[in-house]
Design a protein around this motif. Structure first.
Motif, PDB file in Angstrom:
ATOM      1  N   PRO A  75       0.811  -1.223   0.000  1.00  0.00           N
ATOM      2  CA  PRO A  75       0.000   0.000   0.000  1.00  0.00           C
ATOM      3  C   PRO A  75       0.846   1.275   0.000  1.00  0.00           C
ATOM      4  CG  PRO A  75      -0.863  -1.570   1.585  1.00  0.00           C
ATOM      5  CD  PRO A  75       0.456  -2.113   1.127  1.00  0.00           C
ATOM      6  N   ARG A  76       0.356   2.282  -0.682  1.00  0.00           N
ATOM      7  CA  ARG A  76       0.989   3.602  -0.700  1.00  0.00           C
ATOM      8  C   ARG A  76       0.478   4.379   0.515  1.00  0.00           C
ATOM      9  NH1 ARG A  76      -0.690   6.853  -3.927  1.00  0.00           N
ATOM     10  NH2 ARG A  76       1.174   8.170  -4.140  1.00  0.00           N
ATOM     11  N   ARG A  77       1.023   4.068   1.670  1.00  0.00           N
ATOM     12  CA  ARG A  77       0.574   4.692   2.902  1.00  0.00           C
ATOM     13  C   ARG A  77       0.831   6.198   2.843  1.00  0.00           C
ATOM     14  NH1 ARG A  77       3.561   1.352   7.441  1.00  0.00           N
ATOM     15  NH2 ARG A  77       2.379   2.751   8.813  1.00  0.00           N
ATOM     16  N   GLY A  78      -0.150   6.955   3.294  1.00  0.00           N
ATOM     17  CA  GLY A  78      -0.072   8.416   3.228  1.00  0.00           C
ATOM     18  C   GLY A  78      -0.840   8.992   2.053  1.00  0.00           C
ATOM     19  N   SER A  79      -1.255   8.146   1.098  1.00  0.00           N
ATOM     20  CA  SER A  79      -1.980   8.639  -0.071  1.00  0.00           C
ATOM     21  C   SER A  79      -3.354   9.195   0.308  1.00  0.00           C
ATOM     22  CB  SER A  79      -2.141   7.530  -1.114  1.00  0.00           C
ATOM     23  OG  SER A  79      -2.622   8.035  -2.332  1.00  0.00           O
ATOM     24  N   ASP A  80      -4.016   8.575   1.293  1.00  0.00           N
ATOM     25  CA  ASP A  80      -5.320   9.087   1.737  1.00  0.00           C
ATOM     26  C   ASP A  80      -5.184  10.497   2.304  1.00  0.00           C
ATOM     27  OD1 ASP A  80      -6.616   6.796   0.964  1.00  0.00           O
ATOM     28  OD2 ASP A  80      -6.695   5.910   2.969  1.00  0.00           O
ATOM     29  N   LYS A  81      -4.080  10.758   3.001  1.00  0.00           N
ATOM     30  CA  LYS A  81      -3.832  12.097   3.537  1.00  0.00           C
ATOM     31  C   LYS A  81      -3.744  13.111   2.408  1.00  0.00           C
ATOM     32  CE  LYS A  81      -2.413  15.310   6.482  1.00  0.00           C
ATOM     33  NZ  LYS A  81      -3.304  15.927   7.480  1.00  0.00           N
ATOM     34  N   GLU A 116      -7.281  13.733   0.968  1.00  0.00           N
ATOM     35  CA  GLU A 116      -8.083  14.566   1.863  1.00  0.00           C
ATOM     36  C   GLU A 116      -7.626  16.028   1.821  1.00  0.00           C
ATOM     37  OE1 GLU A 116      -7.526  12.551   5.533  1.00  0.00           O
ATOM     38  OE2 GLU A 116      -8.825  10.857   4.979  1.00  0.00           O
ATOM     39  N   SER A 117      -6.313  16.243   1.774  1.00  0.00           N
ATOM     40  CA  SER A 117      -5.795  17.614   1.700  1.00  0.00           C
ATOM     41  C   SER A 117      -6.241  18.288   0.416  1.00  0.00           C
ATOM     42  CB  SER A 117      -4.266  17.598   1.791  1.00  0.00           C
ATOM     43  OG  SER A 117      -3.835  17.115   3.051  1.00  0.00           O
ATOM     44  N   LEU A 118      -6.203  17.558  -0.697  1.00  0.00           N
ATOM     45  CA  LEU A 118      -6.657  18.110  -1.970  1.00  0.00           C
ATOM     46  C   LEU A 118      -8.160  18.397  -1.938  1.00  0.00           C
ATOM     47  CD1 LEU A 118      -4.643  15.757  -4.341  1.00  0.00           C
ATOM     48  CD2 LEU A 118      -4.323  18.237  -4.155  1.00  0.00           C
ATOM     49  N   GLY A 119      -8.929  17.461  -1.379  1.00  0.00           N
ATOM     50  CA  GLY A 119     -10.371  17.676  -1.281  1.00  0.00           C
ATOM     51  C   GLY A 119     -10.703  18.916  -0.485  1.00  0.00           C
ATOM     52  N   PHE A 147      -3.206  19.740 -14.089  1.00  0.00           N
ATOM     53  CA  PHE A 147      -2.964  18.344 -13.756  1.00  0.00           C
ATOM     54  C   PHE A 147      -1.841  18.265 -12.723  1.00  0.00           C
ATOM     55  CE2 PHE A 147      -4.799  18.582 -17.922  1.00  0.00           C
ATOM     56  CZ  PHE A 147      -5.706  17.534 -17.966  1.00  0.00           C
ATOM     57  N   LEU A 148      -2.152  17.676 -11.573  1.00  0.00           N
ATOM     58  CA  LEU A 148      -1.184  17.484 -10.495  1.00  0.00           C
ATOM     59  C   LEU A 148      -0.896  15.988 -10.397  1.00  0.00           C
ATOM     60  CD1 LEU A 148      -2.769  19.866  -7.828  1.00  0.00           C
ATOM     61  CD2 LEU A 148      -0.950  20.415  -9.462  1.00  0.00           C
ATOM     62  N   ILE A 149       0.342  15.601 -10.651  1.00  0.00           N
ATOM     63  CA  ILE A 149       0.709  14.186 -10.727  1.00  0.00           C
ATOM     64  C   ILE A 149       1.673  13.839  -9.599  1.00  0.00           C
ATOM     65  CG2 ILE A 149       1.594  12.349 -12.194  1.00  0.00           C
ATOM     66  CD1 ILE A 149      -0.792  13.769 -13.427  1.00  0.00           C
ATOM     67  N   GLN A 150       1.181  13.088  -8.613  1.00  0.00           N
ATOM     68  CA  GLN A 150       2.036  12.577  -7.538  1.00  0.00           C
ATOM     69  C   GLN A 150       2.376  11.130  -7.866  1.00  0.00           C
ATOM     70  OE1 GLN A 150       3.772  13.632  -4.884  1.00  0.00           O
ATOM     71  NE2 GLN A 150       4.422  11.507  -4.652  1.00  0.00           N
ATOM     72  N   ALA A 151       3.522  10.930  -8.483  1.00  0.00           N
ATOM     73  CA  ALA A 151       3.963   9.581  -8.854  1.00  0.00           C
ATOM     74  C   ALA A 151       5.442   9.642  -9.184  1.00  0.00           C
ATOM     75  CB  ALA A 151       3.178   9.063 -10.071  1.00  0.00           C
ATOM     76  N   ARG A 178       7.179  10.205  -0.218  1.00  0.00           N
ATOM     77  CA  ARG A 178       5.858  10.240   0.413  1.00  0.00           C
ATOM     78  C   ARG A 178       5.998   9.750   1.838  1.00  0.00           C
ATOM     79  NH1 ARG A 178       3.385   5.722   0.277  1.00  0.00           N
ATOM     80  NH2 ARG A 178       4.316   5.283  -1.749  1.00  0.00           N
ATOM     81  N   HIS A 179       5.537  10.560   2.816  1.00  0.00           N
ATOM     82  CA  HIS A 179       5.555  10.158   4.214  1.00  0.00           C
ATOM     83  C   HIS A 179       4.348   9.276   4.479  1.00  0.00           C
ATOM     84  CE1 HIS A 179       5.355  10.432   8.611  1.00  0.00           C
ATOM     85  NE2 HIS A 179       6.628  10.783   8.572  1.00  0.00           N
ATOM     86  N   ILE A 180       4.521   8.181   5.218  1.00  0.00           N
ATOM     87  CA  ILE A 180       3.450   7.193   5.387  1.00  0.00           C
ATOM     88  C   ILE A 180       2.293   7.716   6.229  1.00  0.00           C
ATOM     89  CG2 ILE A 180       5.020   5.250   5.065  1.00  0.00           C
ATOM     90  CD1 ILE A 180       5.003   4.844   8.080  1.00  0.00           C
ATOM     91  N   THR A 181       2.517   8.799   6.970  1.00  0.00           N
ATOM     92  CA  THR A 181       1.442   9.400   7.772  1.00  0.00           C
ATOM     93  C   THR A 181       1.043  10.773   7.257  1.00  0.00           C
ATOM     94  OG1 THR A 181       2.224   8.229   9.745  1.00  0.00           O
ATOM     95  CG2 THR A 181       0.728  10.100  10.088  1.00  0.00           C
ATOM     96  N   ASP A 182       2.030  11.594   6.967  1.00  0.00           N
ATOM     97  CA  ASP A 182       1.780  12.997   6.643  1.00  0.00           C
ATOM     98  C   ASP A 182       1.498  13.249   5.172  1.00  0.00           C
ATOM     99  OD1 ASP A 182       2.230  13.537   9.299  1.00  0.00           O
ATOM    100  OD2 ASP A 182       4.350  14.019   9.005  1.00  0.00           O
ATOM    101  N   GLY A 183       1.674  12.234   4.321  1.00  0.00           N
ATOM    102  CA  GLY A 183       1.438  12.434   2.899  1.00  0.00           C
ATOM    103  C   GLY A 183       2.712  12.782   2.151  1.00  0.00           C
ATOM    104  N   SER A 184       2.574  13.034   0.850  1.00  0.00           N
ATOM    105  CA  SER A 184       3.739  13.250  -0.004  1.00  0.00           C
ATOM    106  C   SER A 184       4.282  14.671   0.132  1.00  0.00           C
ATOM    107  CB  SER A 184       3.377  12.986  -1.470  1.00  0.00           C
ATOM    108  OG  SER A 184       2.402  13.910  -1.913  1.00  0.00           O
ATOM    109  N   TRP A 185       5.578  14.806  -0.107  1.00  0.00           N
ATOM    110  CA  TRP A 185       6.194  16.134  -0.089  1.00  0.00           C
ATOM    111  C   TRP A 185       5.474  17.076  -1.044  1.00  0.00           C
ATOM    112  CZ3 TRP A 185      12.257  15.387  -0.515  1.00  0.00           C
ATOM    113  CH2 TRP A 185      12.730  14.803   0.677  1.00  0.00           C
TER     114      TRP A 185
END
Length: 393
Positions: free
Chosen positions: A150-156, A159-162, A270-274, A318-325
């Motif tokens: 799992p890409r931990r931190g992706s939900d964060k 949610e931040s984008l939403g 377009f914002l691409i986190q990958a 990507r931080h597993i709790t705080d989300g991606s840089w």
């Protein structure tokens, strides 16, 4: 509240006050040892269009240094005689007996009279995109989290984008854990403004103020599009949860003519986190040294901005709790810059600066990340906070 929290909550007021004399505050924080000689030279030589841009860089640098530096900075603002005389506006920011700041500037809500852009040349109507629709447009989020690992931190990040794009007047819609084919079909559905029945396959959810909930109303395009892809990736592609690639070029093309005409002439971001490869990016040490008539047609590739978390061939952190840089920096810089009336390219340039400063490894320069922004925007894109919406700072 911590000293760092006080500085962050008062950033807009501090920025406005210190614009009166940037050289003085820069020299004062250097004299007090709050920045290093190298940082002082960097901050003195950066190329910014306005004094406020220099002040923002300085305050952000001090915030990055943590609690002790922020506490010393607040003390300097209140006790140094030269600063008190030069920046009379800071008097409203004095600490009271409880250690809080008076008269905070409204940073968490919009529609407040104290939130205003800095003095600047007012853009003419044909110099900026008009965002008059209600809502301003769609923010589409593909959140691919559950791969074999799992890409931990992706939900964060989602949610931040939403939260931030709802604050900016968009409907934020998310579908999660899509295969390559599902991503392709889901994006086509969003582009064609499909009805609810067609979107049920993708379990689309909408940000409703504090969380994502089931979609209740079919999406309709407004005056702008934001498309965010959170996933694994390789050079020029993002991956579905089946590890199959979908090219970034194809994603963009879904919303361009002839596939889509409803967004012609309107800005598409377009914002691409990958990741864009498997190589680790290394740092280097820098050496410091003291047109007008309109046309009846536009190119079909016009009005697009693509911001990718990293340049090609390299990893993205990507931080597993705080989300991606990258995504977290985008959201924070939107919160800071949009109430000041900054356009999106200015904001994303600051994202590049902020992410580029970060270190992914204990050894300096061993783990770096450089986002990349490219665009064919023909005008300024200024996103404005939506009345009666709130965002956490």
């Amino acid at each position: 509240m911590s000293a760092r929290g006080k500085v962050r909550s008062q950033k807009t007021a501090i920025h406005e006050a210190l614009c009166a004399d940037y050289s003085l505050i820069l020299n004062k924080v250097f004299e007090k040892g709050l920045i290093t000689p190298r940082e002082y030279r960097n901050l003195k030589s950066i190329n910014k269009e306005s004094v406020e841009g220099h002040v923002i860089e300085l305050v952000d640098k001090l915030l990055d240094k943590g609690e002790d530096t922020c506490e010393a900075f607040l003390s300097l603002l209140q006790t140094d005689d030269d600063i008190v005389k030069t920046y009379p506006a800071l008097r409203t920011l004095q600490l009271d007996d409880r250690g809080t700041l008076h008269a905070p500037v409204q940073d968490t809500s919009v529609g407040h009279s104290d939130v205003r852009p800095p003095p600047s040349k007012k853009l003419k109507k044909d110099e900026r995109y008009e965002l008059n629709s209600q809502p301003s447009g769609l923010c589409v989020i593909i959140n691919n989290k559950n791969f074999s690992k799992p890409r931990r931190g992706s939900d964060k990040d989602a949610e931040s984008l939403g939260e931030v794009f709802t604050w900016l007047g968009f409907r934020a819609l998310m579908c999660k854990d899509q295969t390559k084919d599902q991503m392709e079909r889901a994006l086509k559905c969003f582009a064609s403004q499909s009805d609810l029945a067609q979107l049920q396959e993708f379990n689309v959810e909408e940000w409703t103020g504090s969380k994502f909930t089931a979609l209740q109303e079919a999406p309709r395009h407004g005056d702008a599009l934001i498309c965010c892809i959170l996933s694994h990736g390789r050079k020029g592609v993002v991956l579905g949860i089946d590890d199959q690639p979908l090219s970034i070029k194809q994603i963009i093309g879904t919303f361009l003519p002839p596939a889509n005409t409803t967004l012609t002439g309107k800005p598409k971001v377009f914002l691409i986190q990958a990741c864009q490869g498997g190589q680790a990016q290394h740092g280097v040490f820098e050496e410091l040294q003291a047109d007008d008539s309109p046309s009846p047609t536009i190119p079909k590739e016009a009005d697009v901005l693509v911001a990718v978390a990293t340049v090609e061939d390299y990893l993205a952190f990507r931080h597993i709790t705080d989300g991606s840089w990258f995504i977290q920096s985008v959201c924070e810089q939107l919160k800071d810059g949009c109430p000041r009336g900054e356009d999106i390219t200015t904001i994303l340039q600051r994202v590049n600066w902020e992410v580029g400063k970060k270190e992914g490894c204990s050894a300096p320069g061993a783990g770096k990340q450089m986002p990349e922004v490219r665009f064919t925007l023909r005008k300024k894109l200024v996103l404005s906070p939506h009345p009666n919406c709130f965002v956490a700072k």
